[in-house]
Design a protein around this motif. Structure first.
Motif, mmCIF file in Angstrom:
data_model
loop_
_atom_site.group_PDB
_atom_site.id
_atom_site.type_symbol
_atom_site.label_atom_id
_atom_site.label_comp_id
_atom_site.label_asym_id
_atom_site.label_seq_id
_atom_site.Cartn_x
_atom_site.Cartn_y
_atom_site.Cartn_z
ATOM 1 N N ARG A 1 66.477 -23.512 26.591
ATOM 2 C CA ARG A 1 67.724 -23.121 27.511
ATOM 3 C C ARG A 1 68.527 -22.146 27.075
ATOM 4 O O ARG A 1 69.103 -21.513 27.923
ATOM 5 C CB ARG A 1 68.502 -24.384 27.440
ATOM 6 C CG ARG A 1 67.808 -25.433 28.269
ATOM 7 C CD ARG A 1 69.026 -26.532 28.442
ATOM 8 N NE ARG A 1 68.670 -27.733 28.966
ATOM 9 C CZ ARG A 1 69.266 -28.809 29.118
ATOM 10 N NH1 ARG A 1 70.816 -28.944 29.173
ATOM 11 N NH2 ARG A 1 68.883 -29.983 29.638
ATOM 12 N N TYR A 2 68.796 -22.016 25.556
ATOM 13 C CA TYR A 2 69.993 -21.195 25.051
ATOM 14 C C TYR A 2 69.377 -20.238 23.980
ATOM 15 O O TYR A 2 70.132 -19.466 23.559
ATOM 16 C CB TYR A 2 71.127 -22.134 24.665
ATOM 17 C CG TYR A 2 71.637 -23.020 25.585
ATOM 18 C CD1 TYR A 2 72.350 -22.903 26.680
ATOM 19 C CD2 TYR A 2 71.566 -24.422 25.131
ATOM 20 C CE1 TYR A 2 72.483 -24.002 27.655
ATOM 21 C CE2 TYR A 2 71.840 -25.540 26.149
ATOM 22 C CZ TYR A 2 72.598 -25.118 27.145
ATOM 23 O OH TYR A 2 73.012 -26.085 27.936
ATOM 24 N N GLN A 3 68.059 -20.172 23.779
ATOM 25 C CA GLN A 3 67.515 -19.422 22.833
ATOM 26 C C GLN A 3 68.261 -19.643 21.368
ATOM 27 O O GLN A 3 68.243 -18.814 20.484
ATOM 28 C CB GLN A 3 67.588 -17.821 23.145
ATOM 29 C CG GLN A 3 66.781 -17.293 24.151
ATOM 30 C CD GLN A 3 67.140 -18.049 25.617
ATOM 31 O OE1 GLN A 3 68.333 -17.688 26.078
ATOM 32 N NE2 GLN A 3 66.246 -18.430 26.193
ATOM 33 N N PHE A 4 68.728 -20.799 21.209
ATOM 34 C CA PHE A 4 69.136 -21.222 19.917
ATOM 35 C C PHE A 4 67.902 -21.282 18.997
ATOM 36 O O PHE A 4 66.892 -21.685 19.189
ATOM 37 C CB PHE A 4 69.819 -22.381 19.830
ATOM 38 C CG PHE A 4 71.218 -22.335 20.492
ATOM 39 C CD1 PHE A 4 71.878 -21.380 20.879
ATOM 40 C CD2 PHE A 4 71.954 -23.489 20.481
ATOM 41 C CE1 PHE A 4 72.961 -21.361 21.854
ATOM 42 C CE2 PHE A 4 73.210 -23.629 21.265
ATOM 43 C CZ PHE A 4 73.545 -22.373 21.789
ATOM 44 N N SER B 1 72.382 -27.049 12.742
ATOM 45 C CA SER B 1 73.614 -26.847 12.310
ATOM 46 C C SER B 1 74.766 -27.473 13.152
ATOM 47 O O SER B 1 75.795 -27.979 12.920
ATOM 48 C CB SER B 1 73.957 -25.394 11.905
ATOM 49 O OG SER B 1 75.166 -25.011 11.554
ATOM 50 N N ILE B 2 74.645 -27.186 14.544
ATOM 51 C CA ILE B 2 75.543 -27.779 15.533
ATOM 52 C C ILE B 2 75.615 -29.111 15.790
ATOM 53 O O ILE B 2 76.548 -29.659 15.649
ATOM 54 C CB ILE B 2 75.194 -27.025 16.904
ATOM 55 C CG1 ILE B 2 75.330 -25.498 17.011
ATOM 56 C CG2 ILE B 2 76.086 -27.614 18.020
ATOM 57 C CD1 ILE B 2 74.969 -24.934 18.131
ATOM 58 N N ASP C 1 83.322 -25.941 20.273
ATOM 59 C CA ASP C 1 83.277 -24.617 20.590
ATOM 60 C C ASP C 1 81.980 -24.684 21.850
ATOM 61 O O ASP C 1 81.644 -25.626 22.109
ATOM 62 C CB ASP C 1 83.087 -23.604 19.660
ATOM 63 C CG ASP C 1 81.511 -24.178 18.810
ATOM 64 O OD1 ASP C 1 80.721 -24.479 19.509
ATOM 65 O OD2 ASP C 1 81.492 -23.767 17.608
ATOM 66 N N ASN C 2 81.922 -23.305 22.181
ATOM 67 C CA ASN C 2 81.003 -23.293 23.384
ATOM 68 C C ASN C 2 79.629 -23.789 22.883
ATOM 69 O O ASN C 2 78.859 -24.752 23.915
ATOM 70 C CB ASN C 2 80.699 -21.945 23.925
ATOM 71 C CG ASN C 2 81.972 -21.510 24.922
ATOM 72 O OD1 ASN C 2 82.539 -22.520 25.270
ATOM 73 N ND2 ASN C 2 82.026 -20.159 24.901
ATOM 74 N N ASP C 3 79.171 -23.524 21.749
ATOM 75 C CA ASP C 3 77.718 -23.979 21.371
ATOM 76 C C ASP C 3 77.754 -25.604 21.124
ATOM 77 O O ASP C 3 76.492 -26.337 21.685
ATOM 78 C CB ASP C 3 77.411 -23.221 20.149
ATOM 79 C CG ASP C 3 77.074 -21.756 20.505
ATOM 80 O OD1 ASP C 3 76.854 -21.192 21.636
ATOM 81 O OD2 ASP C 3 77.050 -21.009 19.517
ATOM 82 N N GLU C 4 78.763 -26.062 20.570
ATOM 83 C CA GLU C 4 78.832 -27.449 20.466
ATOM 84 C C GLU C 4 78.766 -28.109 21.602
ATOM 85 O O GLU C 4 78.507 -29.080 21.877
ATOM 86 C CB GLU C 4 80.191 -27.659 19.523
ATOM 87 C CG GLU C 4 80.073 -27.500 18.078
ATOM 88 C CD GLU C 4 81.157 -27.448 17.420
ATOM 89 O OE1 GLU C 4 81.398 -27.256 16.003
ATOM 90 O OE2 GLU C 4 82.379 -27.439 18.075
ATOM 91 N N ILE D 1 75.377 -28.538 23.397
ATOM 92 C CA ILE D 1 74.351 -29.549 22.761
ATOM 93 C C ILE D 1 74.995 -30.859 22.758
ATOM 94 O O ILE D 1 74.071 -31.701 23.303
ATOM 95 C CB ILE D 1 74.089 -29.051 21.264
ATOM 96 C CG1 ILE D 1 73.790 -27.698 20.859
ATOM 97 C CG2 ILE D 1 73.342 -30.081 20.376
ATOM 98 C CD1 ILE D 1 72.287 -27.635 21.357
ATOM 99 N N TYR D 2 76.282 -30.802 22.802
ATOM 100 C CA TYR D 2 76.679 -32.192 23.042
ATOM 101 C C TYR D 2 76.716 -32.740 24.550
ATOM 102 O O TYR D 2 75.878 -33.948 24.748
ATOM 103 C CB TYR D 2 78.393 -32.485 22.846
ATOM 104 C CG TYR D 2 78.862 -33.659 23.229
ATOM 105 C CD1 TYR D 2 78.589 -34.726 22.542
ATOM 106 C CD2 TYR D 2 79.995 -33.701 23.812
ATOM 107 C CE1 TYR D 2 79.087 -36.003 22.297
ATOM 108 C CE2 TYR D 2 80.733 -35.113 24.138
ATOM 109 C CZ TYR D 2 80.080 -36.098 23.365
ATOM 110 O OH TYR D 2 80.968 -37.331 23.480
ATOM 111 N N ARG D 3 76.616 -31.737 25.641
ATOM 112 C CA ARG D 3 76.491 -32.407 26.960
ATOM 113 C C ARG D 3 74.859 -32.710 26.780
ATOM 114 O O ARG D 3 74.537 -33.589 27.762
ATOM 115 C CB ARG D 3 76.475 -31.035 27.926
ATOM 116 C CG ARG D 3 76.469 -31.277 29.341
ATOM 117 C CD ARG D 3 76.810 -30.155 30.194
ATOM 118 N NE ARG D 3 78.299 -29.910 30.112
ATOM 119 C CZ ARG D 3 79.383 -30.411 30.589
ATOM 120 N NH1 ARG D 3 79.108 -31.557 31.218
ATOM 121 N NH2 ARG D 3 80.816 -30.127 30.521
ATOM 122 N N MET D 4 73.900 -31.713 26.082
ATOM 123 C CA MET D 4 72.491 -32.218 26.435
ATOM 124 C C MET D 4 72.400 -33.728 26.030
ATOM 125 O O MET D 4 71.524 -34.630 26.501
ATOM 126 C CB MET D 4 71.609 -31.256 25.536
ATOM 127 C CG MET D 4 71.604 -30.050 26.159
ATOM 128 S SD MET D 4 70.686 -28.962 24.956
ATOM 129 C CE MET D 4 68.927 -29.393 24.822
#
Length: 688
Positions: free
Chosen positions: A280-283, A290-291, A375-378, A381-384
């Motif tokens: 989804r996000y190329q993480f 880490s997130i 933050d945006n990245d957190e 992942i939290y939404r997922m």
């Protein structure tokens, strides 16, 4: 004495246990002392610690197999270890509680500390899956004797010793024989091979053109049924077939209707969420872990990240409503409706004790998130995690699939259409449009269309697809797979290129030089299953290590006898100004550099100029930092303006307010201890 894994966790435990007296190395209360590791404080001894001859990288000293494996303090964290030793020997300390991460590595961290400080008093284990105050209180009410986790510890020791034996011996043997730094290991080498195998399939792939035939009726498309989908290589053959249909109708021969029920997916385990976040996000796998670690440890809104289970235990049923209410702000209308309906979990298959290993699936805690703190990245992942969790309370997705078989001459066309009966957990999807009505023996006039198709090669492996393959072949654990990929990249064996992983020239060579049994995943898979057996008490760790020692001896012997040749692809045509040897190109965190290939020469320089934050006074572009015999200077690549660098200016450029806040956030979240830099930045902000 309670041993936590890091200071931030120790502070959370201290708050719940009422310890308020803070010192540099521990926090003390009336009845409890909470101290911490900083990750690992100890590691396995290095070769030179066992035998002075092993200090030199020499083929004659291989294989290196210590008679008895030992541990030693890591230099950087020695003061913390000394402090724990002093606490352990205090007369008022009657027992220890292991409160490190509830997993294989967490067990090893604490056990090695207790072993090193010769702790002889009773030891208990805190085993929790979330860091909320409620979970900590509950966990301390249910402390278990540490003996119950002995097998987990033996599994961790076996893993560490196996990696030492195979990794150090094979890496040394390859490096000495081929005179270049060649890193190999029991997990990383088969992982590297998987990426290369996919590349070889792509390289050998030859595209093939073929033609297909569709029939369209009232907006519904049917496909010509063929035993071989790539049967027609020439367009003319299909044109002849279509001509034979002139004046004839397609007749509905058979109609089959089947209802399909799809239950909501189970919660994520670590590997699945890493794969999906990459897609989804190329993480990277490391970034995702880490997130989640921050969401677990700092924000306390998700459960323990390093899990390989997707199920929940039956005793968690009573907590589901509270967890649901905690995520209200993520989807207010849906959560209110679910709570009103009794907060009933519809996906009952999620509760299976037998399928929960050390930890249950990844779900939200009973603590509401302060969304402004994420933050945006957190948030992504939290939404997922929340979306997966909410799906458990929703009914299954039901759809009616209609398969219509039609015939003209001897050709059969299959039409398919589906009608959604119940959206269920797929709440956000659009409902399919009204179906076309088909009846048996119905004659229909179709429009035929010939399509030109081209076979495409399989996709290169991304980090997400590689994680899937590692999981399938049981390579590593959810907790270690990310670091294995990172090690392959830092060893210059793999490169990240946009959304794919590419094996370097060095990596390709290594796979030719390393032992064949290390290239395929079977041997490593067998070892990983043995580690699981040790953790379950089905295998003694000593017998596993004896097998590893035999295998290590065989692997080293194979490398010694090998007649393979090595070409160092990192060598360039440039020569070293100090000794005249060829320069090698090397990847570093700071970009590509040139280093001298001679072992006795230490010359190195950047390949490309470093770009500074200093702007050119003429054209406002960022300037390069260059060096000559007179020292460092700034140069603009655009207008060629140059300016001598003032002494000390290289690292003293004033940072902006935005950069200042960013740095404070970074150090607050990622540092094991609050560093002097973080404290200085905070102080500076307060003064302003």
């Amino acid at each position: 004495m309670v041993i936590a894994e890091k200071p931030s966790v120790a502070r959370d435990l201290a708050k719940v246990l009422g310890a308020t007296k803070k010192t540099k190395n521990y926090i003390e209360g009336d009845k409890v002392i909470i101290t911490w590791a900083l990750g690992h404080l100890l590691g396995l001894k290095m070769p030179e610690d066992y035998n002075k001859d092993w200090a030199e990288w020499n083929m004659n000293t291989l294989p290196m197999i210590p008679k008895r494996v030992g541990i030693k303090p890591l230099p950087k964290t020695r003061p913390q270890l000394k402090a724990i030793s002093q606490l352990a020997n205090r007369k008022d300390v009657s027992e220890a509680i292991i409160a490190t991460d509830a997993g294989r590595e967490g067990e090893l961290v604490a056990r090695w500390i207790l072993q090193y400080v010769k702790f002889k008093k009773p030891v208990k284990r805190l085993w929790i899956s979330s860091q909320t105050d409620k979970a900590i209180k509950q966990g301390f009410k249910q402390l278990r004797p540490s003996k119950e986790y002995d097998n987990l510890y033996y599994s961790a020791v076996a893993r560490a010793e196996a990696d030492w034996l195979v990794g150090l011996n094979v890496t040394r043997a390859l490096t000495v024989k081929y005179k270049d730094s060649l890193s190999a290991g029991r997990v990383q080498t088969p992982t590297l091979a998987m990426v290369r195998q996919q590349e070889e399939v792509i390289e050998k792939f030859k595209p093939e053109t073929y033609f297909t035939l569709d029939a369209e009726y009232d907006g519904v498309v049917g496909h010509l049924e063929l035993k071989n989908p790539r049967q027609f290589k020439k367009r003319e053959d299909l044109e002849t077939l279509v001509t034979s249909f002139d004046g004839k109708s397609l007749v509905v021969d058979d109609i089959k209707v089947k209802e399909k029920t799809e239950h909501a997916p189970l919660p994520y385990d670590l590997t699945e969420i890493q794969r999906e976040a990459n897609q989804r996000y190329q993480f990277s796998a490391k970034k995702t872990l880490s997130i989640i670690q921050r969401l677990y440890e700092i924000h306390k809104v998700v459960t323990y990240p390093r899990t390989d289970s997707k199920h929940l235990t039956t005793d968690m049923k009573s907590t589901m409503k509270e967890r649901l209410i905690a995520v209200t702000q993520m989807s207010p209308e849906l959560v209110k409706r679910l709570v009103k309906d009794g907060a009933v979990v519809k996906q009952q298959n999620v509760f299976q004790n037998a399928k929960v290993t050390d930890h249950h699936g990844l779900i939200p805690t009973e603590q509401s998130a302060r969304l402004e703190k994420l933050d945006n990245d957190e948030m992504k992942i939290y939404r997922m995690i929340v979306e997966r969790f909410l799906g458990l309370f929703l009914p299954p997705y039901k759809v009616s699939v209609e398969t219509i078989s039609t015939k003209v001459e001897q050709s059969i066309f299959i039409f398919k259409q589906q009608r959604v009966l119940e959206m269920g957990w797929r709440q956000s999807e659009n409902v399919a449009k009204q179906s076309v009505v088909f009846k048996k023996r119905m004659a229909i006039k179709a429009i035929y269309k010939i399509n030109k198709q081209l076979t495409t090669p399989p996709n290169p492996l991304s980090e997400g697809t590689l994680l899937g393959k590692m999981e399938k072949h049981n390579l590593g654990t959810p907790a270690t797979r990310a670091e294995i990929i990172e090690k392959l990249i830092s060893s210059d064996l793999i490169e990240r290129q946009t959304h794919r992983l590419v094996v370097t020239a060095k990596g390709k060579q290594l796979l030719q030089l390393v032992n064949p049994s290390l290239v395929t995943p079977e041997l490593t898979q067998k070892w990983e299953l043995s580690l699981e057996k040790i953790a379950n008490g089905q295998l003694k760790h000593q017998s596993f290590i004896k097998d590893i020692e035999k295998e290590t001896t065989r692997l080293v012997k194979e490398i010694k006898m090998s007649e393979e040749k090595y070409v160092d692809h990192s060598l360039t045509n440039k020569t070293c100004p100090d000794c005249g040897s060829q320069l090698k190109e090397k990847n570093t965190r700071d970009g590509k550099i040139y280093v001298c290939s001679s072992e006795t020469c230490h010359y190195k320089r950047r390949k490309d100029p470093k770009i500074s934050n200093k702007r050119c006074p003429q054209c406002k572009k960022k300037m390069m930092i260059l060096e000559n015999k007179n020292g460092a200077y700034f140069k603009c690549g655009g207008c060629q303006y140059t300016e001598k660098m003032q002494k000390g200016s290289k690292g003293k450029k004033k940072i902006s307010k935005h950069e200042e806040k960013k740095l404070i956030k970074k150090y607050n979240q990622t540092e094991e201890m609050e560093s002097p830099l973080a404290l200085a930045l905070k102080a500076a902000m307060k003064e302003e």
